[in-house]
Design a protein around this motif. Structure first.
Motif, PDB file in Angstrom:
ATOM      1  N   MET A  35      11.145  38.679  -6.642  1.00  0.00           N
ATOM      2  CA  MET A  35      10.743  39.189  -5.340  1.00  0.00           C
ATOM      3  C   MET A  35       9.235  39.191  -5.187  1.00  0.00           C
ATOM      4  SD  MET A  35      13.233  39.941  -3.313  1.00  0.00           S
ATOM      5  CE  MET A  35      12.511  41.113  -2.173  1.00  0.00           C
ATOM      6  N   ASN A  36       8.530  39.587  -6.247  1.00  0.00           N
ATOM      7  CA  ASN A  36       7.076  39.583  -6.211  1.00  0.00           C
ATOM      8  C   ASN A  36       6.545  38.249  -6.714  1.00  0.00           C
ATOM      9  OD1 ASN A  36       6.805  42.258  -5.275  1.00  0.00           O
ATOM     10  ND2 ASN A  36       7.180  43.037  -7.339  1.00  0.00           N
ATOM     11  N   MET A  37       5.544  37.710  -6.026  1.00  0.00           N
ATOM     12  CA  MET A  37       4.967  36.422  -6.394  1.00  0.00           C
ATOM     13  C   MET A  37       3.760  36.645  -7.299  1.00  0.00           C
ATOM     14  SD  MET A  37       5.371  34.425  -2.779  1.00  0.00           S
ATOM     15  CE  MET A  37       5.042  35.886  -1.797  1.00  0.00           C
ATOM     16  N   ASP A  38       3.764  35.983  -8.450  1.00  0.00           N
ATOM     17  CA  ASP A  38       2.657  36.099  -9.383  1.00  0.00           C
ATOM     18  C   ASP A  38       1.431  35.360  -8.864  1.00  0.00           C
ATOM     19  OD1 ASP A  38       4.366  37.483 -11.046  1.00  0.00           O
ATOM     20  OD2 ASP A  38       5.030  35.658 -12.087  1.00  0.00           O
ATOM     21  N   GLN A  39       0.321  35.596  -9.534  1.00  0.00           N
ATOM     22  CA  GLN A  39      -0.915  34.910  -9.191  1.00  0.00           C
ATOM     23  C   GLN A  39      -0.727  33.405  -9.365  1.00  0.00           C
ATOM     24  OE1 GLN A  39      -3.550  36.507  -8.027  1.00  0.00           O
ATOM     25  NE2 GLN A  39      -4.771  34.648  -7.723  1.00  0.00           N
ATOM     26  N   GLY A  40      -1.072  32.646  -8.345  1.00  0.00           N
ATOM     27  CA  GLY A  40      -0.936  31.199  -8.411  1.00  0.00           C
ATOM     28  C   GLY A  40       0.355  30.687  -7.820  1.00  0.00           C
ATOM     29  N   ASP A  41       1.260  31.579  -7.374  1.00  0.00           N
ATOM     30  CA  ASP A  41       2.493  31.129  -6.747  1.00  0.00           C
ATOM     31  C   ASP A  41       2.184  30.517  -5.381  1.00  0.00           C
ATOM     32  OD1 ASP A  41       5.048  31.540  -5.004  1.00  0.00           O
ATOM     33  OD2 ASP A  41       5.717  31.778  -7.077  1.00  0.00           O
ATOM     34  N   ILE A  42       2.925  29.498  -5.024  1.00  0.00           N
ATOM     35  CA  ILE A  42       2.687  28.773  -3.779  1.00  0.00           C
ATOM     36  C   ILE A  42       2.823  29.676  -2.565  1.00  0.00           C
ATOM     37  CG2 ILE A  42       5.095  28.051  -3.604  1.00  0.00           C
ATOM     38  CD1 ILE A  42       2.022  25.971  -2.590  1.00  0.00           C
ATOM     39  N   GLY A  43       3.677  30.712  -2.668  1.00  0.00           N
ATOM     40  CA  GLY A  43       3.884  31.608  -1.539  1.00  0.00           C
ATOM     41  C   GLY A  43       2.659  32.406  -1.148  1.00  0.00           C
ATOM     42  N   TRP A  87      -8.676  21.821  -5.067  1.00  0.00           N
ATOM     43  CA  TRP A  87      -7.360  21.691  -5.686  1.00  0.00           C
ATOM     44  C   TRP A  87      -7.152  22.800  -6.707  1.00  0.00           C
ATOM     45  CZ3 TRP A  87      -3.516  18.760  -4.021  1.00  0.00           C
ATOM     46  CH2 TRP A  87      -3.800  17.639  -3.240  1.00  0.00           C
ATOM     47  N   THR A  88      -5.942  23.406  -6.667  1.00  0.00           N
ATOM     48  CA  THR A  88      -5.604  24.493  -7.580  1.00  0.00           C
ATOM     49  C   THR A  88      -4.195  24.272  -8.122  1.00  0.00           C
ATOM     50  OG1 THR A  88      -6.944  26.014  -6.239  1.00  0.00           O
ATOM     51  CG2 THR A  88      -5.431  27.000  -7.831  1.00  0.00           C
ATOM     52  N   ASP A  89      -4.022  24.557  -9.416  1.00  0.00           N
ATOM     53  CA  ASP A  89      -2.675  24.491  -9.987  1.00  0.00           C
ATOM     54  C   ASP A  89      -1.823  25.614  -9.402  1.00  0.00           C
ATOM     55  OD1 ASP A  89      -3.371  22.337 -11.547  1.00  0.00           O
ATOM     56  OD2 ASP A  89      -3.869  23.555 -13.311  1.00  0.00           O
ATOM     57  N   THR A  90      -0.569  25.322  -9.161  1.00  0.00           N
ATOM     58  CA  THR A  90       0.319  26.307  -8.564  1.00  0.00           C
ATOM     59  C   THR A  90       1.726  26.107  -9.107  1.00  0.00           C
ATOM     60  OG1 THR A  90       1.096  27.256  -6.469  1.00  0.00           O
ATOM     61  CG2 THR A  90       0.909  24.862  -6.576  1.00  0.00           C
ATOM     62  N   ARG A  91       2.621  26.968  -8.713  1.00  0.00           N
ATOM     63  CA  ARG A  91       4.025  26.883  -9.101  1.00  0.00           C
ATOM     64  C   ARG A  91       4.862  27.538  -8.009  1.00  0.00           C
ATOM     65  NH1 ARG A  91       1.375  30.335 -12.305  1.00  0.00           N
ATOM     66  NH2 ARG A  91       1.881  32.563 -12.149  1.00  0.00           N
ATOM     67  N   GLY A  92       6.173  27.435  -8.158  1.00  0.00           N
ATOM     68  CA  GLY A  92       7.079  27.952  -7.133  1.00  0.00           C
ATOM     69  C   GLY A  92       7.602  26.830  -6.258  1.00  0.00           C
ATOM     70  N   LYS A  93       8.666  27.121  -5.530  1.00  0.00           N
ATOM     71  CA  LYS A  93       9.313  26.103  -4.708  1.00  0.00           C
ATOM     72  C   LYS A  93       9.139  26.401  -3.223  1.00  0.00           C
ATOM     73  CE  LYS A  93      12.970  25.663  -8.210  1.00  0.00           C
ATOM     74  NZ  LYS A  93      14.415  25.878  -8.459  1.00  0.00           N
ATOM     75  N   ILE A  94       9.188  25.339  -2.433  1.00  0.00           N
ATOM     76  CA  ILE A  94       9.169  25.480  -0.973  1.00  0.00           C
ATOM     77  C   ILE A  94      10.229  24.544  -0.383  1.00  0.00           C
ATOM     78  CG2 ILE A  94       6.725  26.088  -0.898  1.00  0.00           C
ATOM     79  CD1 ILE A  94       6.198  23.237   0.162  1.00  0.00           C
ATOM     80  N   ILE A  95      10.640  24.860   0.824  1.00  0.00           N
ATOM     81  CA  ILE A  95      11.532  23.992   1.588  1.00  0.00           C
ATOM     82  C   ILE A  95      10.683  23.174   2.548  1.00  0.00           C
ATOM     83  CG2 ILE A  95      13.403  23.922   3.281  1.00  0.00           C
ATOM     84  CD1 ILE A  95      14.452  26.514   2.099  1.00  0.00           C
TER      85      ILE A  95
END
Length: 544
Positions: A35-43, A87-95
């Motif tokens: 539920m909570n997005m960590d630092q660097g998450d795409i959200g 440019w920054t490294d990130t993670r997480g998914k998007i639609i």
């Protein structure tokens, strides 16, 4: 008699209930994993213009409208994001939602490849897209599926619509197993389209591997009314069918229980890979494999325990699955099959043949267990599903089994495989006609209102009393009867009962009075020109 001791089954079920309560409580305060997005998450870059580079998680979902335009839905695992020129490294998914105009042919639209759809991307391909990242949103109407929680359960934290010429695709040789599964699915589809109408091939392909693309709306409507729509998405029923087929093969070959269990496990795993190995498929496969192991070891009575253990384990790994409708319906229906169906089946056997009694018991048990969910999400329950499961479901299951067999045979016995595909098409026509007839019967669907959680809580309490073993039911009945006699015979007790009833009525009346009235809005996107011409010039037309 009930002795009050805690058995392992009671302990597991108690832990499961506590975990569900903890997840519901955790959701309220947004402290669940995912539920909570960590630092660097795409959200974290929601509501901003960004450029994302990532990989396609699976095969894109594609729909072609009446005008021949493609509408494509991607799920992207992001790797890098460009924000403010950095440019920054990130993670997480998007639609990502796209269409035919979203691709820049000069910057990497893939070629046709082995089959035409490949140019729109495969699992593991790299994708680069620019646009505004939006937060996930959903309508807060009662009864709607909470798509925000469903997406969060899959690690999806945002959505984006691709602009014109904003997508660049680069082929990558990754996710080899997914690529192999894609090719096998394509072979099935191409072989079916070669010998049967495209709509028939689309329907049978959906029965085998899930999806609704290309299916004629009349078939979808008939399947929905008769409660057979679950056939078009890979679920526990498919896994059960695979296990049953393996059991039949094992008996024909004279295999031992252990070898039959191993064969069933292999078939379930291979089929799950072909179906995409999504989270719902993984859940169903785990449950199916554990059940097969229990049956092969002669532990049929432990199936209920396995259901609780599986649910407990899955919720510990993926807590947000609790808010996924597929999880709710799968485990609710399975619980109904294990706890309610045997009781109904035994009762109906007194009046009906065993096959008919058992089939009706299975359908009624599953429906009674998920009735609150069906009422909440869809506001309807299919009465005609009782007849459809007796008449149509066996035909559909036969179509699935022989179609999977035909796909295997077509590689080295092409004529036989194509003949079986033709038979599948003919059986589909039979199933469609029977489904249409059943769907047209009076009272095939019953409307159910969206009721409060308290009402359905009382429903489940009564259902629990119904399935409770007779010794435990008698124990609690005697305790409640003794308590009622003590309270009823005392003056103070009668006042407590009267006051409690009055308080409940007052709360119900106040809650109904202050509850906001629900408003229904109907949007009409098109008007038929012939009808418009009949209107007089003075008649106003309101466009919404």
């Amino acid at each position: 008699m009930f002795n009050g001791r805690l058995s392992p089954k009671v302990l597991v079920n108690g832990l499961l209930v506590l975990l569900i309560v903890a997840i519901l409580f955790g959701r309220k305060f947004a402290c669940l994993p995912g539920m909570n997005m960590d630092q660097g998450d795409i959200g974290q870059w929601a509501e901003r213009e960004i450029t994302v580079v990532g990989e396609l998680v699976n095969v894109p979902a594609m729909r072609i409208d009446d005008a021949g335009k493609r509408h494509i839905k991607y799920v992207i695992a992001s790797n890098q994001v460009l924000v403010g020129g950095k440019w920054t490294d990130t993670r997480g998914k998007i639609i990502l939602y796209a269409n035919d105009t979203s691709f820049d042919n000069h910057k990497g639209l893939l070629g046709e490849g082995e089959y035409g759809e490949e140019k729109y991307g495969r699992s593991g391909d790299q994708i680069k897209v620019s646009g505004k990242l939006m937060k996930l949103h959903d309508y807060q109407n009662p009864g709607r599926i909470d798509m925000i929680m469903v997406n969060f359960a899959q690690g999806i934290h945002g959505q984006m619509s691709a602009g014109k010429y904003s997508i660049e695709l680069t082929g990558q040789e990754k996710n080899i197993m997914s690529r192999v599964a894609e090719k096998i699915r394509h072979l099935y589809k191409s072989q079916m389209e070669a010998v049967m109408p495209r709509e028939d091939s689309a329907a049978i392909f959906a029965m085998l591997f899930g999806g609704y693309g290309g299916i004629k709306p009349e078939l979808l409507e008939a399947f929905t009314i008769t409660g057979l729509i679950h056939i078009l998405s890979v679920s526990g029923s498919h896994i059960t069918l695979m296990a049953g087929t393996a059991n039949v093969i094992g008996r024909l070959l004279g295999l031992s229980g252990g070898l039959t269990s191993l064969l069933a496990t292999v078939i379930i795993v291979v089929y799950s890979l072909l179906a995409g190995f999504t989270t719902p498929v993984i859940r169903s496969a785990i449950m199916g494999i554990l059940t097969v192991m229990a049956l092969s070891l002669g532990r049929e009575k432990d199936a209920r325990h396995i259901l609780s253990v599986t649910a407990l384990g899955l919720l510990l790994i993926w807590p947000l699955s609790l808010f996924d409708i597929s999880f709710q319906l799968s485990f609710g229906a399975t619980a109904g099959l294990l706890y309610i169906s045997p009781l109904i089946g035994r009762y109906l056997r007194k009046y009906l043949p065993h096959y008919m009694a058992d089939s009706l018991g299975v359908t009624m048990g599953a429906q009674l267990a998920v009735l609150p969910l069906m009422a909440w999400y869809f506001n309807v329950i299919s009465i005609s599903s009782l007849l459809a499961n007796l008449v149509v479901a066996p035909v559909v299951e036969l179509i699935i089994v022989i179609s999977l067999l035909a796909g295997v045979l077509v590689g080295f016995l092409p004529i036989l495989g194509q003949f079986i595909f033709i038979v599948s098409s003919m059986l589909l026509g039979l199933a469609y006609e029977m489904t249409r007839i059943i769907a047209r019967l009076p009272g095939s669907q019953v409307y159910l209102p969206t009721l409060c959680v308290t009402f359905w809580g009382m429903y489940y309490v009564l259902l629990l009393i119904f399935i409770m073993p007779e010794d435990k039911r008698a124990y609690f009945r005697n305790k409640l009867s003794n308590l009622w006699c003590i309270v009823k015979n005392e003056r103070k007790g009668r006042k407590i009962i009267g006051g409690g009833v009055a308080l409940l009525l007052a709360v119900a009346v106040i809650s109904y009075a202050i509850r906001p009235n629900e408003m229904q809005v109907h949007f009409i996107d098109t008007l038929i020109p012939s009808l418009i011409q009949r209107k007089s010039p003075q008649t106003p037309i309101i466009w919404l």
